[in-house]
Design a protein around this motif. Sequence first.
Motif, PDB file in Angstrom:
ATOM      1  N   LYS A  23      13.128   0.038  10.183  1.00 42.65           N
ATOM      2  CA  LYS A  23      12.001   0.469   9.491  1.00 42.65           C
ATOM      3  C   LYS A  23      12.107  -0.111   7.951  1.00 42.65           C
ATOM      4  O   LYS A  23      10.837  -0.409   7.488  1.00 42.65           O
ATOM      5  N   ARG A  24      13.240  -0.408   7.425  1.00 41.26           N
ATOM      6  CA  ARG A  24      13.301  -0.922   5.866  1.00 41.26           C
ATOM      7  C   ARG A  24      12.407  -2.213   6.045  1.00 41.26           C
ATOM      8  O   ARG A  24      11.837  -2.414   5.132  1.00 41.26           O
ATOM      9  N   PRO A  25      13.064  -3.381   6.703  1.00 44.39           N
ATOM     10  CA  PRO A  25      12.301  -4.466   6.577  1.00 44.39           C
ATOM     11  C   PRO A  25      10.803  -4.407   6.352  1.00 44.39           C
ATOM     12  O   PRO A  25      10.003  -5.181   5.754  1.00 44.39           O
ATOM     13  N   PHE A  53       8.813  -2.137   5.974  1.00 42.95           N
ATOM     14  CA  PHE A  53       8.255  -1.568   4.789  1.00 42.95           C
ATOM     15  C   PHE A  53       8.324  -2.589   3.444  1.00 42.95           C
ATOM     16  O   PHE A  53       7.122  -2.774   2.923  1.00 42.95           O
ATOM     17  N   PHE A  54       9.411  -3.301   3.546  1.00 40.28           N
ATOM     18  CA  PHE A  54       9.328  -4.262   2.409  1.00 40.28           C
ATOM     19  C   PHE A  54       8.240  -5.344   2.766  1.00 40.28           C
ATOM     20  O   PHE A  54       7.647  -5.837   1.633  1.00 40.28           O
ATOM     21  N   TYR A  55       7.957  -5.825   3.792  1.00 41.42           N
ATOM     22  CA  TYR A  55       7.213  -6.693   4.168  1.00 41.42           C
ATOM     23  C   TYR A  55       5.770  -6.299   3.809  1.00 41.42           C
ATOM     24  O   TYR A  55       4.875  -6.995   3.159  1.00 41.42           O
ATOM     25  N   PHE A  92       0.592  -7.149  -1.942  1.00 38.06           N
ATOM     26  CA  PHE A  92       0.747  -7.997  -3.382  1.00 38.06           C
ATOM     27  C   PHE A  92       0.073  -9.114  -3.342  1.00 38.06           C
ATOM     28  O   PHE A  92      -0.868  -9.537  -4.173  1.00 38.06           O
ATOM     29  N   ILE A  93       0.303  -9.833  -2.141  1.00 40.82           N
ATOM     30  CA  ILE A  93      -0.255 -11.170  -1.820  1.00 40.82           C
ATOM     31  C   ILE A  93      -1.870 -10.963  -1.744  1.00 40.82           C
ATOM     32  O   ILE A  93      -2.544 -11.597  -2.160  1.00 40.82           O
ATOM     33  N   ILE A 107      -3.422 -10.270  -4.978  1.00 36.32           N
ATOM     34  CA  ILE A 107      -3.841 -11.596  -5.809  1.00 36.32           C
ATOM     35  C   ILE A 107      -4.952 -12.011  -5.264  1.00 36.32           C
ATOM     36  O   ILE A 107      -6.024 -12.595  -6.214  1.00 36.32           O
ATOM     37  N   PHE A 108      -5.084 -12.339  -4.120  1.00 37.93           N
ATOM     38  CA  PHE A 108      -6.342 -13.066  -3.494  1.00 37.93           C
ATOM     39  C   PHE A 108      -7.601 -12.092  -3.739  1.00 37.93           C
ATOM     40  O   PHE A 108      -8.600 -12.883  -4.212  1.00 37.93           O
ATOM     41  N   ALA A 140      -8.032 -10.048  -6.296  1.00 42.69           N
ATOM     42  CA  ALA A 140      -8.544 -10.432  -7.684  1.00 42.69           C
ATOM     43  C   ALA A 140      -9.167 -11.715  -7.907  1.00 42.69           C
ATOM     44  O   ALA A 140     -10.174 -11.829  -8.591  1.00 42.69           O
ATOM     45  N   GLY A 141      -8.698 -12.787  -7.252  1.00 40.76           N
ATOM     46  CA  GLY A 141      -9.291 -13.895  -7.375  1.00 40.76           C
ATOM     47  C   GLY A 141     -10.503 -13.961  -7.158  1.00 40.76           C
ATOM     48  O   GLY A 141     -11.648 -14.519  -7.644  1.00 40.76           O
ATOM     49  N   GLN A 194     -14.218 -14.217  -9.070  1.00 43.20           N
ATOM     50  CA  GLN A 194     -15.295 -15.425  -8.802  1.00 43.20           C
ATOM     51  C   GLN A 194     -16.614 -14.806  -8.839  1.00 43.20           C
ATOM     52  O   GLN A 194     -17.448 -15.362  -9.526  1.00 43.20           O
ATOM     53  N   ASN A 207     -18.524 -13.769 -11.820  1.00 40.82           N
ATOM     54  CA  ASN A 207     -19.226 -15.002 -12.756  1.00 40.82           C
ATOM     55  C   ASN A 207     -20.116 -15.599 -12.219  1.00 40.82           C
ATOM     56  O   ASN A 207     -20.736 -16.601 -13.036  1.00 40.82           O
ATOM     57  N   ALA A 215     -14.731 -21.633 -15.404  1.00 41.85           N
ATOM     58  CA  ALA A 215     -14.664 -20.060 -15.087  1.00 41.85           C
ATOM     59  C   ALA A 215     -15.818 -19.213 -15.394  1.00 41.85           C
ATOM     60  O   ALA A 215     -15.824 -18.045 -14.963  1.00 41.85           O
TER      61      ALA A 215
END
Lengths: 421, 269, 295
Positions: free
Chosen positions: A2-4, A6-8, A14-15, A18-19, A21-22, A26, A29, A109
């Motif tokens: 279970k733990r790994p 959850f971690f992944y 988060f990854i 990021i995308f 947000a990017g 874009q 603007n 930008a």
Amino acid sequence: MKRPKFFYLIAGFFILAIFLAGCAGQKGNEQGKSAGHPNVLKANWQDVLSQAKGQTVNIYLYGGSESTNNYIDNWVAPRLKKQFGVQLNRVPVNDTKDIINKLVSEKQAGKKDGSIDVMWINGENFLMSKKNNLLWDSFSPKLPNVKKYVNQNSPAIKNDFGEPTQGVEAPWSQAQFVFTYDSNKVKHPPKSAEALKQWVKQHPGKFTYPAPPDFTGSAFIRNMLYETTGGYKQYLKPLDKQTGLDNIVKALWNYLNAIEPYLWRKGETYPESASKLDQLYASGAVWLTMGYDPAHAANEVKDGRFPKSTRTFVLKDGTLSNTSYLSIPFNSPHKAAAMVAINFMLSPKAQIAKSDPENWGALMAIDPNKLSSKGQKQLNAIDRGKATLPSKVLANHRVPEIPAGYVDYLEKGWMEHVAKH
Amino acid sequence: MRRIGHFMHAAVTIILLIAIAIPFIPLFFSSFSHGWRWPEVIPHAFSLRAWVYVFSGNSGTWEAVWTSLEIAFIVTLINLLLALPAANVLGRLRFRGKWLIEGLIYAPIIIPAFISVMGMYISFIRLGLTDSVTGVIVAHIIPTLPYMVRALIVSYSTLGFQWEEQGQMLGASGFQRFCYIVMPHLMPGIVAGASLSILVSLSQYLVTFLVGGGQVMTLPLILFPFISGGDPAIGSAYTLIFAGMAAFALFLMDFLLKRYYGKKVTVHL
Amino acid sequence: MWPNIKPYIYVLPTAGVLLILFVGGLIEGLIQSLGYFPAAGQYGFSLDYYRQLLSSSDFWDSLILTFRIALLSSLSAGVLGMFVSVCLFMLKRPGSGRKNQIWQRFFQLPLIVPHLVWAYLMVLLFTQSGWLSRILASLGWIHHINDFPVLVNDSFGGDIIFTYAWKEAPFIALMIYPVLLRIHGSWFEASRVFGANRWSFFREILLPLLMPTWISSSFIVFAFTFSAFEVPFLLGVTYPRMLPVLSYNLYTSGGLEARPEALAVNVILAVIVSILGVAAYRLSQRWSMDEQGGW
């Protein structure tokens, strides 16, 4: 297990974030094309003044010169505030390229409200700004003081290192290349390339120049190019339209190689900057130095670094001169105030004060002949120090800068033909 | 033998003293010099010009000092809040994937922050983080946070669980346990982590410059044009102020933390 | 179930922030270095920029220079730091704890001073017209400014190495001093009984004990000097430049065309220092399983 998982999951989330947000950024603007202020240019000057009132202007310029900083901070800013209600905020930069770089990114930008209102540029940086459409619009001809006091037809004003300014920048200051010598040691300063050659042969080890691409060293070889190949006129056309250039420039490389054995340290090494050369001069190791600021030597004498017997000279056929400009970027949020500030900095009062070494000591960009008789009197009364040449002498020995494209070509050529030789 | 030892000790001490103190002498001279020509070891004339300029109202020195300190302290506070829970488990527990987290946390120590900042510069502009103190604070977290976590991990790993368990048995609440047991024990780690965090934040040039865009003027930004070929006297004066500011910030932080917690420690432990 | 995810919840704030800001930045940089650059209207992926970079002599000259400077800096800082801490340890006298504390503070001074300040100190000391040259001249050892060797802004990088050696030696000393403190004074007495002198005590006992921490902290200095920007930016010459400065110059050269190339330099830089970092970590782990671990 279970733990790994959850971690992944968290890591993946988060990854993804990021995308997202990017991408979101874009999209945001793409909308809202140029919200420029064309009305500022159409408005009459009174309206511009009233729009400007209460705004703050961020002026970005090189921050390593005490006199320039003092002039902006202590002379221009308080007067601008008092007379026009415009606050001037000086932002020091280490290299003007950094400003251009910032604007390139902001353009990319799609940032519409930038932070730079006025910037001090010329030459390569102007070319780069123009290429990337970083500058606002043709504002300069609209400024009352440009209309009144600037000689807009002079090629030295109209073109910035060969590139037409088209009014997107307003001339603010001028600089001219001068040589500096110690009058106690050098009785007859060499005023041409040929005379310089004779002089170094008679005084081996007492002359050198900063290694290009140092700004001053690069200017020196450009000036010697004019001297050894028959004047500046042949270089007025852009680099890519030039034919047989390699052959023409050979004369310059031959000249520089001919004097090399008689230079400081037999030309095995060159000082890497103008300030290094100045240090060599100050310590007496060489007897000549040079700079792209006619008042620099006088300032050094005033500050005690150069001997009192220091004087400057220009070449018989003229030395390089350039004009530097103030410009407004495409995304300046305070364009009206920027125009008011630039207009004020081009006023006779501001320009005369600027040319006074007490404040700064840089050459005027406005035409002295257009000044009132009172203004001319004031200008003539300025004590520039013994080391600075009179304005007339400077003005009569002036040749324009080469188009920006050549600069790089010559610097690379020097590396190839002189440094590695 | 004993006398040789004495002598060696004195010699080494003096050499170290020289190595550390001597570089500051020309800096000091230079900031007060009026035309310092070679080969004068001591300038022939002194002047306060550089210092007058640096302290004149318009040169922006005080604002820059204030901005630098403000950013450094806020960054450090954020780091502390972020790092406490992480160090708590990283210092005392074993769990799967721990090495990955540790790797993530230590990586920014050796991979410089400007690589990340350059990479996401365009995104920074779009998110409105450039040209603002907020943006600079966010960017400074990257190179500083790892030091804070690192320092706290060391403290937590020596804390263990037994003290807190004892406190629990004696009826202390979670908050009380944290204030009176955990915090005092962590204090040296917090001081170390905060010192590094402040120092690293104060020294940032490129990252501040890229993100701040000239609107956030910290001391290194004002200093740089002067030391890279500008006026050497003013450059020297600024350099002295910069060094002084760093020392002052560390002293202040050390003093405040120890002062505040020193009292509690003596009363309760 | 709940206690099991507790560690992940606790590390989430730190890990999340670093993932977004640090890893996010790296990934964005990597993507752009591969030519995906929507802002400049480029949407394809390719290795062109890496190819371009790897075939330019600028890059290789920079890489070699960076390696050499980082190697020499970390070596000199390592040797100097080891020397200082061992000297201080061997010559440490019992008592006067308060005085010792003040001394320790003093020796930490280079740690407190920011890199930029330290670099400028080197400029003032070691330029041809610097203070050292002035002192030598007034002693009559040199007669001309040119007699003093070019140490600052030279293509060898001497000044950069000086700066780092000076600045990082206390760091190394600080790292290995705690290890030294755990060595009991009586060990030295004991070794004396068996006829060991100071040198053999150092070689046989201290060195093996210090090695893991020393190597891993020297690796960290190496990685740091390899990728730090400010000092070479101030002290470096125009050609060749250290990698971080090359990247910055490419980035600010004005055109958008050069940006992916700058980011490619960054990616290569990040990969190299990561490898170094992992190596340092492995070394410190293997050499001392129960060590608290140097950093």
